[in-house]
Design a protein around this motif. Structure first.
Motif, PDB file in Angstrom:
ATOM      1  N   ARG A   1      21.306  26.358  70.394  1.00  0.00           N
ATOM      2  CA  ARG A   1      21.638  26.277  68.968  1.00  0.00           C
ATOM      3  C   ARG A   1      20.637  27.044  68.121  1.00  0.00           C
ATOM      4  O   ARG A   1      19.455  27.095  68.422  1.00  0.00           O
ATOM      5  CB  ARG A   1      21.668  24.830  68.513  1.00  0.00           C
ATOM      6  CG  ARG A   1      22.861  24.078  69.100  1.00  0.00           C
ATOM      7  CD  ARG A   1      23.041  22.737  68.499  1.00  0.00           C
ATOM      8  NE  ARG A   1      23.394  22.862  67.077  1.00  0.00           N
ATOM      9  CZ  ARG A   1      23.605  21.820  66.294  1.00  0.00           C
ATOM     10  NH1 ARG A   1      23.492  20.592  66.765  1.00  0.00           N
ATOM     11  NH2 ARG A   1      23.902  21.987  65.037  1.00  0.00           N
ATOM     12  N   VAL A   2      21.138  27.613  67.036  1.00  0.00           N
ATOM     13  CA  VAL A   2      20.284  28.292  66.058  1.00  0.00           C
ATOM     14  C   VAL A   2      19.469  27.242  65.328  1.00  0.00           C
ATOM     15  O   VAL A   2      20.001  26.210  64.913  1.00  0.00           O
ATOM     16  CB  VAL A   2      21.133  29.088  65.058  1.00  0.00           C
ATOM     17  CG1 VAL A   2      20.270  29.653  63.934  1.00  0.00           C
ATOM     18  CG2 VAL A   2      21.887  30.201  65.769  1.00  0.00           C
ATOM     19  N   VAL A   3      18.173  27.507  65.176  1.00  0.00           N
ATOM     20  CA  VAL A   3      17.281  26.595  64.474  1.00  0.00           C
ATOM     21  C   VAL A   3      16.361  27.389  63.549  1.00  0.00           C
ATOM     22  O   VAL A   3      16.207  28.604  63.701  1.00  0.00           O
ATOM     23  CB  VAL A   3      16.435  25.744  65.451  1.00  0.00           C
ATOM     24  CG1 VAL A   3      17.303  24.723  66.154  1.00  0.00           C
ATOM     25  CG2 VAL A   3      15.696  26.614  66.449  1.00  0.00           C
ATOM     26  N   PHE A   4      15.775  26.673  62.597  1.00  0.00           N
ATOM     27  CA  PHE A   4      14.863  27.255  61.624  1.00  0.00           C
ATOM     28  C   PHE A   4      13.580  26.438  61.613  1.00  0.00           C
ATOM     29  O   PHE A   4      13.627  25.205  61.676  1.00  0.00           O
ATOM     30  CB  PHE A   4      15.492  27.247  60.224  1.00  0.00           C
ATOM     31  CG  PHE A   4      16.799  27.976  60.183  1.00  0.00           C
ATOM     32  CD1 PHE A   4      16.830  29.348  60.018  1.00  0.00           C
ATOM     33  CD2 PHE A   4      17.992  27.296  60.349  1.00  0.00           C
ATOM     34  CE1 PHE A   4      18.033  30.026  60.012  1.00  0.00           C
ATOM     35  CE2 PHE A   4      19.204  27.958  60.340  1.00  0.00           C
ATOM     36  CZ  PHE A   4      19.225  29.342  60.165  1.00  0.00           C
ATOM     37  N   LEU A   5      12.456  27.108  61.519  1.00  0.00           N
ATOM     38  CA  LEU A   5      11.168  26.424  61.484  1.00  0.00           C
ATOM     39  C   LEU A   5      11.051  25.615  60.206  1.00  0.00           C
ATOM     40  O   LEU A   5      11.258  26.140  59.108  1.00  0.00           O
ATOM     41  CB  LEU A   5      10.029  27.444  61.578  1.00  0.00           C
ATOM     42  CG  LEU A   5       8.619  26.876  61.630  1.00  0.00           C
ATOM     43  CD1 LEU A   5       8.425  26.002  62.868  1.00  0.00           C
ATOM     44  CD2 LEU A   5       7.599  28.004  61.615  1.00  0.00           C
ATOM     45  N   GLY A   6      10.717  24.326  60.341  1.00  0.00           N
ATOM     46  CA  GLY A   6      10.564  23.442  59.190  1.00  0.00           C
ATOM     47  C   GLY A   6       9.124  23.386  58.718  1.00  0.00           C
ATOM     48  O   GLY A   6       8.202  23.894  59.372  1.00  0.00           O
ATOM     49  N   GLU A   7       8.908  22.743  57.594  1.00  0.00           N
ATOM     50  CA  GLU A   7       7.582  22.667  56.980  1.00  0.00           C
ATOM     51  C   GLU A   7       6.555  21.950  57.847  1.00  0.00           C
ATOM     52  O   GLU A   7       5.363  22.192  57.720  1.00  0.00           O
ATOM     53  CB  GLU A   7       7.671  21.992  55.612  1.00  0.00           C
ATOM     54  CG  GLU A   7       8.351  22.849  54.580  1.00  0.00           C
ATOM     55  CD  GLU A   7       8.328  22.227  53.199  1.00  0.00           C
ATOM     56  OE1 GLU A   7       7.467  21.363  52.947  1.00  0.00           O
ATOM     57  OE2 GLU A   7       9.162  22.617  52.385  1.00  0.00           O
ATOM     58  N   ASN A   8       6.997  21.054  58.716  1.00  0.00           N
ATOM     59  CA  ASN A   8       6.068  20.297  59.549  1.00  0.00           C
ATOM     60  C   ASN A   8       5.926  20.879  60.946  1.00  0.00           C
ATOM     61  O   ASN A   8       5.391  20.211  61.837  1.00  0.00           O
ATOM     62  CB  ASN A   8       6.518  18.832  59.632  1.00  0.00           C
ATOM     63  CG  ASN A   8       6.446  18.152  58.288  1.00  0.00           C
ATOM     64  OD1 ASN A   8       5.514  18.376  57.532  1.00  0.00           O
ATOM     65  ND2 ASN A   8       7.430  17.336  57.978  1.00  0.00           N
ATOM     66  N   GLY A   9       6.448  22.090  61.151  1.00  0.00           N
ATOM     67  CA  GLY A   9       6.358  22.712  62.462  1.00  0.00           C
ATOM     68  C   GLY A   9       7.461  22.290  63.407  1.00  0.00           C
ATOM     69  O   GLY A   9       7.448  22.640  64.575  1.00  0.00           O
ATOM     70  N   ASP A  10       8.428  21.532  62.876  1.00  0.00           N
ATOM     71  CA  ASP A  10       9.571  21.139  63.695  1.00  0.00           C
ATOM     72  C   ASP A  10      10.683  22.175  63.527  1.00  0.00           C
ATOM     73  O   ASP A  10      10.603  23.061  62.697  1.00  0.00           O
ATOM     74  CB  ASP A  10      10.058  19.745  63.297  1.00  0.00           C
ATOM     75  CG  ASP A  10      10.390  19.641  61.820  1.00  0.00           C
ATOM     76  OD1 ASP A  10       9.938  20.497  61.024  1.00  0.00           O
ATOM     77  OD2 ASP A  10      11.087  18.696  61.435  1.00  0.00           O
ATOM     78  N   TRP A  11      11.700  22.069  64.326  1.00  0.00           N
ATOM     79  CA  TRP A  11      12.827  23.006  64.273  1.00  0.00           C
ATOM     80  C   TRP A  11      14.032  22.295  63.685  1.00  0.00           C
ATOM     81  O   TRP A  11      14.424  21.236  64.149  1.00  0.00           O
ATOM     82  CB  TRP A  11      13.118  23.568  65.663  1.00  0.00           C
ATOM     83  CG  TRP A  11      12.002  24.443  66.105  1.00  0.00           C
ATOM     84  CD1 TRP A  11      10.953  24.091  66.893  1.00  0.00           C
ATOM     85  CD2 TRP A  11      11.780  25.800  65.738  1.00  0.00           C
ATOM     86  NE1 TRP A  11      10.094  25.147  67.045  1.00  0.00           N
ATOM     87  CE2 TRP A  11      10.579  26.228  66.348  1.00  0.00           C
ATOM     88  CE3 TRP A  11      12.468  26.720  64.961  1.00  0.00           C
ATOM     89  CZ2 TRP A  11      10.076  27.510  66.205  1.00  0.00           C
ATOM     90  CZ3 TRP A  11      11.958  28.004  64.820  1.00  0.00           C
ATOM     91  CH2 TRP A  11      10.788  28.383  65.433  1.00  0.00           C
ATOM     92  N   ARG A  12      14.602  22.877  62.633  1.00  0.00           N
ATOM     93  CA  ARG A  12      15.701  22.268  61.884  1.00  0.00           C
ATOM     94  C   ARG A  12      16.986  23.049  62.116  1.00  0.00           C
ATOM     95  O   ARG A  12      16.966  24.261  62.290  1.00  0.00           O
ATOM     96  CB  ARG A  12      15.397  22.274  60.389  1.00  0.00           C
ATOM     97  CG  ARG A  12      14.094  21.607  60.010  1.00  0.00           C
ATOM     98  CD  ARG A  12      14.070  20.189  60.547  1.00  0.00           C
ATOM     99  NE  ARG A  12      13.154  19.367  59.825  1.00  0.00           N
ATOM    100  CZ  ARG A  12      13.529  18.377  59.033  1.00  0.00           C
ATOM    101  NH1 ARG A  12      14.774  18.083  58.860  1.00  0.00           N
ATOM    102  NH2 ARG A  12      12.624  17.661  58.423  1.00  0.00           N
ATOM    103  N   HIS A  13      18.116  22.352  62.047  1.00  0.00           N
ATOM    104  CA  HIS A  13      19.415  23.000  62.238  1.00  0.00           C
ATOM    105  C   HIS A  13      19.949  23.613  60.950  1.00  0.00           C
ATOM    106  O   HIS A  13      20.774  24.525  61.002  1.00  0.00           O
ATOM    107  CB  HIS A  13      20.428  22.006  62.803  1.00  0.00           C
ATOM    108  CG  HIS A  13      20.064  21.549  64.175  1.00  0.00           C
ATOM    109  ND1 HIS A  13      20.191  22.331  65.295  1.00  0.00           N
ATOM    110  CD2 HIS A  13      19.540  20.387  64.608  1.00  0.00           C
ATOM    111  CE1 HIS A  13      19.774  21.679  66.347  1.00  0.00           C
ATOM    112  NE2 HIS A  13      19.359  20.488  65.961  1.00  0.00           N
ATOM    113  N   ALA A  14      19.493  23.152  59.803  1.00  0.00           N
ATOM    114  CA  ALA A  14      19.999  23.632  58.511  1.00  0.00           C
ATOM    115  C   ALA A  14      18.987  24.557  57.842  1.00  0.00           C
ATOM    116  O   ALA A  14      17.807  24.213  57.725  1.00  0.00           O
ATOM    117  CB  ALA A  14      20.294  22.454  57.599  1.00  0.00           C
TER     118      ALA A  14
END
Length: 84
Positions: free
Chosen positions: A22-35
């Motif tokens: 799945r496509v993911v985006f780096l989040g502010e906390n270093g986690d990977w987000r789907h949106a």
């Protein structure tokens, strides 16, 4: 973990999850987000360099595949890829 850009051209780091593709985006906390709406947005410079280095470390750890920055524009108040 990272500082979000306040103004100017912004970028998000995208990748694919190794476990499910799945496509993911780096989040502010270093986690990977789907949106994309939940993605860390950074400007060119040290913050982007730090985010790319972190994302590459996540690739080296076999969490994501081929992370890279994409240009983001705001359309109707929402982050949108500048090109696909």
């Amino acid at each position: 973990m990272f500082k979000a850009a306040k103004a100017g051209p912004q970028k998000a780091i995208t990748a694919n999850r190794l476990d499910n593709g799945r496509v993911v985006f780096l989040g502010e906390n270093g986690d990977w987000r789907h949106a994309l709406a939940d993605a860390l947005l950074v400007a060119d410079g040290p913050d982007l360099d730090e985010a790319v280095a972190y994302a590459q470390a996540q690739a080296d750890a076999r969490i994501v595949v081929e992370p890279y920055p994409i240009d983001i524009v705001t359309v109707d108040g929402r982050p949108t890829p500048a090109r696909i």
